[in-house]
Design an enzyme around this catalytic site. Structure first.
Site, mmCIF file in Angstrom:
data_model
loop_
_atom_site.group_PDB
_atom_site.id
_atom_site.type_symbol
_atom_site.label_atom_id
_atom_site.label_comp_id
_atom_site.label_asym_id
_atom_site.label_seq_id
_atom_site.Cartn_x
_atom_site.Cartn_y
_atom_site.Cartn_z
ATOM 1 N N PRO A 173 0.789 -1.243 0.000
ATOM 2 C CA PRO A 173 0.000 0.000 0.000
ATOM 3 C C PRO A 173 0.820 1.291 0.000
ATOM 4 O O PRO A 173 0.780 2.058 0.957
ATOM 5 C CB PRO A 173 -0.820 -0.138 1.277
ATOM 6 C CG PRO A 173 0.044 -0.968 2.180
ATOM 7 C CD PRO A 173 0.829 -1.900 1.303
ATOM 8 N N CYS A 174 1.505 1.559 -1.126
ATOM 9 C CA CYS A 174 2.283 2.793 -1.211
ATOM 10 C C CYS A 174 1.371 4.023 -1.234
ATOM 11 O O CYS A 174 1.832 5.132 -0.978
ATOM 12 C CB CYS A 174 3.184 2.768 -2.440
ATOM 13 S SG CYS A 174 2.299 2.621 -3.989
ATOM 14 N N HIS A 175 0.080 3.797 -1.511
ATOM 15 C CA HIS A 175 -0.848 4.943 -1.545
ATOM 16 C C HIS A 175 -1.061 5.552 -0.161
ATOM 17 O O HIS A 175 -1.569 6.651 -0.046
ATOM 18 C CB HIS A 175 -2.187 4.505 -2.140
ATOM 19 C CG HIS A 175 -2.861 3.389 -1.391
ATOM 20 N ND1 HIS A 175 -2.583 2.059 -1.650
ATOM 21 C CD2 HIS A 175 -3.760 3.389 -0.378
ATOM 22 C CE1 HIS A 175 -3.291 1.289 -0.843
ATOM 23 N NE2 HIS A 175 -4.017 2.077 -0.045
#
Lengths: 193, 164
Positions: free
Chosen positions: A162-164
């Site tokens: 989850p780089c977001h």
């Protein structure tokens, strides 16, 4: 080319609608991939030896070429091996799943990107954001906030890793491989729980 | 001996680019009935051999060579008792024969000696040059040129077409 020669070039060219040519059917690929339509755009999902190697907004030719080099040239478009990945992704995007039960292989990442990305699910949590600086500190590289941002931007396994959830120190969304609208969609989705 | 790292394109790109050519060549060589079977086998063989390739050049030619061999094998396997020189003609007279375009040409091609038939299908259906044809038939470009020109001469007289 003579008339006879051009007739020969058309030999075995089937009439449309009759005796269609057949596409080959091959065993499960070393790298199987599929293009999956989602609310945040078309994603290329790929799996190798049971591990997710790509969940990406990159285009088909670029991504499959990278996979051919990094994993195996036996890359095939096959939807079935990705059934479970697609299902989990759809559940997540519908808001009914918070964590992925998938194994990931960062074959497409550099050693530094691996360092940043591998523990992202433990350094972040569903519904919350963190900053590039915090992630840099988490991996014991407190001065590397900018490099962390670049590594996250090159995430080959988007959404699953989850780089977001990582944003700028001032709360600005900064950037996302799938576009800022996609990042906003994901953060809003997680905020709704 | 060290082997240079060959950067092969994703296999799917080969399928997307060449599956129609492989299917047509297989049908032209083994006939509409056995052709699909030959094409499928050719793809299986190519897929198995692909990672060990030492060059990413001429992949289309490589695929068509495998296809030609599979077409020959599948086709000969139907009548294994015949000597190689008398390989059976392709089965163009099946129930679908009428649906194939240019049946006169099919029949005439079918009656050519096997090497000539293979050479002209590789040359025109496979769109290979004489080097490619020679590689697929395990012969020389000069021999390929001769096979093709002999075949064309026979076809011209059989079909009653003029040299143009």
């Amino acid at each position: 080319m003579t008339d006879l020669e051009s007739r020969l070039t058309r030999l075995a060219m089937p009439d449309p609608g009759h005796t269609e040519l057949k596409r080959p059917v091959l065993p499960d690929a070393d790298v199987a991939y599929t293009l999956h339509d989602t609310p945040i755009g078309t994603m290329l999902l790929a799996i190798a030896h049971g591990r997710v190697v790509a969940s990406s907004f990159g285009d088909e030719e670029t991504m499959t070429t990278r996979l051919a080099r990094a994993v195996s040239p036996r890359v095939l478009r096959q939807a079935r091996p990705l059934d479970d990945v697609r299902r989990q992704l759809d559940e997540y995007l519908a808001g009914t799943r918070q964590a992925f039960d998938l194994e990931v292989d960062l074959a497409l990442a550099t050693p530094f990107q691996r360092l940043v990305l591998t523990d992202l699910p433990t350094h972040t949590s569903y519904g919350a954001t963190t900053t590039y600086g915090t992630v840099a500190a988490d991996i014991d590289k407190p001065k590397a906030a900018r490099a962390v941002g670049t590594a996250l931007g090159a995430n080959p396994v988007c959404v699953v890793l989850p780089c977001h959830r990582v944003v700028g120190a001032n709360g600005a969304l900064t950037g996302y491989a799938g576009g800022l609208d996609a990042k906003r969609f994901l953060l809003n989705l997680e905020a709704k729980r | 001996m060290t082997r240079e790292k060959v950067e092969l394109p994703p296999f799917q790109a080969l399928i997307d680019a060449h599956w129609r050519d492989v299917a047509r060549l297989a049908r032209a060589m083994a006939g509409p009935v056995d052709g699909d079977d030959a094409a499928q086998r050719a793809w299986e063989k190519a897929y198995a051999a692909y990672p060990a390739l030492t060059s990413a050049k001429n992949l289309r030619s490589w695929l068509l060579t495998i296809t030609a061999r599979c077409a020959t094998d599948v086709h000969r396997a139907r009548k294994p008792q015949r000597p190689l020189e008398e390989a059976p003609p392709v089965a163009v007279e099946g129930p679908d024969a009428a649906a194939w375009p240019d049946p006169d040409l099919w029949r005439a091609v079918n009656e050519l000696p096997e090497r000539q038939r293979f050479a002209i299908t590789l040359k025109y259906v496979g769109d290979l040059d004489h080097h490619g044809v020679a590689a697929a038939l395990d012969t020389t470009p000069a021999a390929s040129r001769r096979l093709v020109s002999d075949a064309l001469a026979t076809l011209r007289s059989k079909l009653g077409v003029e040299d143009d």
